[in-house]
Design a protein around this motif. Sequence first.
Motif, mmCIF file in Angstrom:
data_model
loop_
_atom_site.group_PDB
_atom_site.id
_atom_site.type_symbol
_atom_site.label_atom_id
_atom_site.label_comp_id
_atom_site.label_asym_id
_atom_site.label_seq_id
_atom_site.Cartn_x
_atom_site.Cartn_y
_atom_site.Cartn_z
ATOM 1 N N GLU A 70 0.793 -1.327 0.005
ATOM 2 C CA GLU A 70 0.061 -0.050 0.068
ATOM 3 C C GLU A 70 0.846 1.146 0.079
ATOM 4 N N VAL A 71 0.619 1.994 -0.914
ATOM 5 C CA VAL A 71 1.519 3.349 -1.100
ATOM 6 C C VAL A 71 0.620 4.308 -1.345
ATOM 7 N N TRP A 72 1.221 5.656 -1.268
ATOM 8 C CA TRP A 72 0.539 6.869 -1.508
ATOM 9 C C TRP A 72 1.562 8.119 -1.842
ATOM 10 N N ILE A 73 0.864 9.033 -2.561
ATOM 11 C CA ILE A 73 1.654 10.076 -2.992
ATOM 12 C C ILE A 73 2.476 10.756 -1.970
ATOM 13 N N GLY A 74 3.673 10.970 -2.325
ATOM 14 C CA GLY A 74 4.548 12.087 -1.258
ATOM 15 C C GLY A 74 5.112 10.948 -0.309
ATOM 16 N N MET A 75 5.369 9.574 -0.394
ATOM 17 C CA MET A 75 6.008 8.643 0.326
ATOM 18 C C MET A 75 7.369 8.805 0.357
ATOM 19 N N THR A 76 8.003 8.798 1.613
ATOM 20 C CA THR A 76 9.434 9.016 1.846
ATOM 21 C C THR A 76 10.157 7.638 1.571
ATOM 22 N N VAL A 77 11.454 7.597 1.651
ATOM 23 C CA VAL A 77 12.156 6.289 1.127
ATOM 24 C C VAL A 77 11.985 5.489 2.506
ATOM 25 N N GLU A 78 11.996 6.230 3.606
ATOM 26 C CA GLU A 78 11.740 5.418 4.750
ATOM 27 C C GLU A 78 10.496 4.620 4.884
ATOM 28 N N GLU A 79 9.354 5.364 4.686
ATOM 29 C CA GLU A 79 8.132 5.036 4.563
ATOM 30 C C GLU A 79 7.837 3.796 3.624
ATOM 31 N N LEU A 121 19.400 11.856 -2.185
ATOM 32 C CA LEU A 121 18.409 10.951 -1.447
ATOM 33 C C LEU A 121 18.717 11.010 -0.067
ATOM 34 N N GLU A 122 17.658 11.097 0.813
ATOM 35 C CA GLU A 122 17.876 10.767 2.424
ATOM 36 C C GLU A 122 16.655 9.857 2.854
ATOM 37 N N ALA A 123 16.696 9.470 3.912
ATOM 38 C CA ALA A 123 15.703 8.595 4.450
ATOM 39 C C ALA A 123 14.244 9.403 4.512
ATOM 40 N N ASP A 124 14.269 10.652 4.710
ATOM 41 C CA ASP A 124 13.121 11.344 4.823
ATOM 42 C C ASP A 124 12.909 12.019 3.289
ATOM 43 N N SER A 125 13.558 11.784 2.332
ATOM 44 C CA SER A 125 13.146 12.474 1.039
ATOM 45 C C SER A 125 12.005 11.873 0.321
ATOM 46 N N HIS A 126 11.016 12.609 -0.222
ATOM 47 C CA HIS A 126 9.918 12.210 -0.926
ATOM 48 C C HIS A 126 10.281 11.713 -2.349
ATOM 49 N N LEU A 127 9.435 10.762 -2.399
ATOM 50 C CA LEU A 127 9.670 9.801 -3.765
ATOM 51 C C LEU A 127 8.263 10.204 -4.850
ATOM 52 N N ASP A 128 8.702 10.526 -6.123
ATOM 53 C CA ASP A 128 7.780 10.721 -7.011
ATOM 54 C C ASP A 128 6.943 9.509 -7.333
ATOM 55 N N GLU A 129 5.964 9.343 -7.927
ATOM 56 C CA GLU A 129 5.141 8.449 -8.221
ATOM 57 C C GLU A 129 5.840 7.467 -9.269
ATOM 58 N N VAL A 130 6.508 7.966 -10.160
ATOM 59 C CA VAL A 130 7.215 7.099 -11.123
ATOM 60 C C VAL A 130 8.227 6.256 -10.464
ATOM 61 N N TRP A 131 9.001 6.995 -9.441
ATOM 62 C CA TRP A 131 9.843 6.089 -8.674
ATOM 63 C C TRP A 131 9.567 5.093 -7.886
ATOM 64 N N ILE A 132 8.306 5.335 -7.107
ATOM 65 C CA ILE A 132 7.690 4.241 -6.346
ATOM 66 C C ILE A 132 7.168 3.022 -7.110
ATOM 67 N N LYS A 133 6.654 3.254 -8.311
ATOM 68 C CA LYS A 133 6.391 2.364 -9.231
ATOM 69 C C LYS A 133 7.585 1.428 -9.555
ATOM 70 N N ILE A 160 4.752 18.621 -3.490
ATOM 71 C CA ILE A 160 5.219 17.201 -4.228
ATOM 72 C C ILE A 160 3.930 17.027 -5.488
ATOM 73 N N GLU A 161 2.687 17.526 -5.317
ATOM 74 C CA GLU A 161 2.009 17.047 -6.209
ATOM 75 C C GLU A 161 2.301 18.039 -7.456
ATOM 76 N N GLU A 162 2.751 19.274 -7.277
ATOM 77 C CA GLU A 162 3.265 20.235 -8.519
ATOM 78 C C GLU A 162 4.349 19.455 -9.143
ATOM 79 N N LYS A 163 5.460 18.938 -8.354
ATOM 80 C CA LYS A 163 6.564 18.354 -9.143
ATOM 81 C C LYS A 163 6.081 17.053 -9.867
ATOM 82 N N ARG A 164 5.321 16.328 -9.035
ATOM 83 C CA ARG A 164 4.919 14.883 -9.703
ATOM 84 C C ARG A 164 4.181 15.276 -10.992
#
Length: 727
Positions: free
Chosen positions: A92-101, A127-139, A463-467
């Motif tokens: 289960e993932v969501w927009i704006g997820m961090t690396v650690e999450e 990239l850090e543990a609290d860096s937010h990931l875009d949707e494409v990288w989560i996929k 994050i949404e704008e960058k995505r």
Amino acid sequence: MNQKLLKLENLLRFHTIYRQLHSLCQRRALRQWSHGFSSAYPVWTAQLYAWPWPTEMLTGAALSQYRFLVTKKEERPQKSQLSSTKSKKVVEVWIGMTVEELARAMEKNTDYIYEALLNTAIDIDSLEADSHLDEVWIKEVIMKAGMKLKWSKLKQDKVKKNKDAVRRPQADPALLTPRSPIVTIMGHVDHGKTTLLDKLRKTQVAAMEVGGITQHIGAFLVSLPSGEKITFLDTPGHAAFSAMRARGAQVTDIVILVVAADDGVMKQTVESIQHAKDAQVPIVLAINKCDKAEADPERVKKELLAYDVVCEDYGGDVQAVPVSALTGNNLMALAEATIALAEILELKADPNGPVEGTVIESFTDKGRGPVTTAIIQRGTLRKGCVLVAGNCWAKVRLMFDENGKTIHEAHPSMPVGITGWRDLPSAGEEILEVESEPRAREVVDWRKYEQEQEKGKEDVKIIEEKRKEHQEAYQKAREKYSNVQWKKRSLLQYLEIKEQTSLKRKEEMERDSNVLPVIIKGDVDGSVEAILNIIDTYDASHECELELVHFGVGDISANDVNLAETFNGVIYGFNVNVGKVIQESAAKKGVKMKLHKIIYRLVEDLQEELSSRLPCAVEEHPVGEASILATFSITEGKKKVPVAGCRVQKGQLEKQKKFKLTRDGHVIWKGSLTSLKHHKDDISIVKTGMDCGLSLDEENMEFKVGDRIVCYEEKQIQAKTSWDPGF
């Protein structure tokens, strides 16, 4: 499957019947044909008649084989589907997820995420543990892990109950008691505000101020000979302290607008009028420096009409009092005018119940820790009271007046210094008394939670704008390579990523060499606020980036030096001290520390430091000038070289310098000379009035009579930043 079997059985039965009918027809024909040829082919006809047709057996075998194949084919995908659902884990993932999450949701460590993102366009180093990931990288990570993803909405915490502290409702008018007026003195810099207050208080504050400029907001209680008391707020008049003036206007009852009779209405005078109007506070006009020969009070009154400040002499309601702060002339008349206006306003307050007030200034004292200067607006402050201001709270340990004398109670309209703060609150924060320390912590935690929620919402928007931007860029990239074969596409993408990486490294190197990291330390919160407001006006990032690493209140510490060393930055201190150990440490580490006591000196120093980071500009300084009188060419080997016959009009021509050729005011060539001759002799210098012949290092350049040859030298000068802070 049953329907398919029925169709097959029907087809096979029809085919069997057709074969039986066909065989019967053949037998009849053979019987007729056998009468004429039976003797010739007895064996063949006997075998033909004796050949049996096992149709039932064939039909049964075909049906059983087909049933087996169809059943096996239908069972196979079900088994594979079951096995895939068992092996593939749903994440289960969501927009704006961090690396650690993401790592936690996949039940992996963060190193696994980094490995999955290798050889992609994302910058792994950033990239850090609290860096937010875009949707494409989560996929991308989920796909490489062989898992399935399931999008869900952003996780929302349960709605918490509002636990903030708020002001009490208005008290019963019958319970209110008269209070002293709070008067703010405002005006332009160097118009005599502090000197005026000194005469009223019989102190020498102005003499102690560096450069004669007020750089803090001061709160003083002045007792008049008549027994009346007035709380004065002395605000800075310098352009950098606009926020302080606005804060002073918000907590005051009356504004005394000081205007110099010899100077008239100035920029900060207009700003002060606007602050008073925004706060809906009445104005008393004090026309200062009336003892000077060039003083013109009437001119001041007329200039103020343009800003809707109408004095009583012109039919308005603003009292105008001509005074001289230096000699003390007419100061009592100013005080009486202020008291009269306060009586008209009927100022009252509730001295009972929980305390309410406003932080005027805050600073850190070595012996006392965090200290605030506050104005009490409601209730009575006593030792042991628990206060909340912004994200800070305090249990009052000590209270003192403007002279440093300890007091036990502070009533409404009194300025008071308060110690016992756990952290340093910002100037302008509202002070509220709460029941206990646990309640104070609860309020502070709630306020911090609210700030985090607001920050989270802003981060999600970004994050949404960058995505969206990334998706658009990704779609464009796909369209770009849609008609290209996969081998060529892979090569082009590889080359593009390689080029982007090299450009990114180059940009990072240029940025690092053209960045000025700064650390700001000030004596009080208001001073730091003023410096930060000035830095906010910086608009020359295209020349040199100004990076604020850290700011705070108090003396420069070892931590500040370490930060400056890490970021290769400069420490700017305003009215602060530096210990000997800290100075030695900074010198050893090569850290610059610049201390100032006047704010505009600090800003000038900052401008100089920014200018020093800029590349040097090149200026051309003329050495000599000659006009071309004739043109001809000479033969050198097999080449014809154009030569210009010149006469030096100004200065001298030096062969080793640089030259430029101008025609009709336009430069058409720059470079150096290959030869310079006087008659037939090679020379290095030709002085004014002498004739010479010269040729250029560009063979194809054609001379014309009337062209001018200018000899010049280039000098590097230090460029200056285009940033103008406004004063």
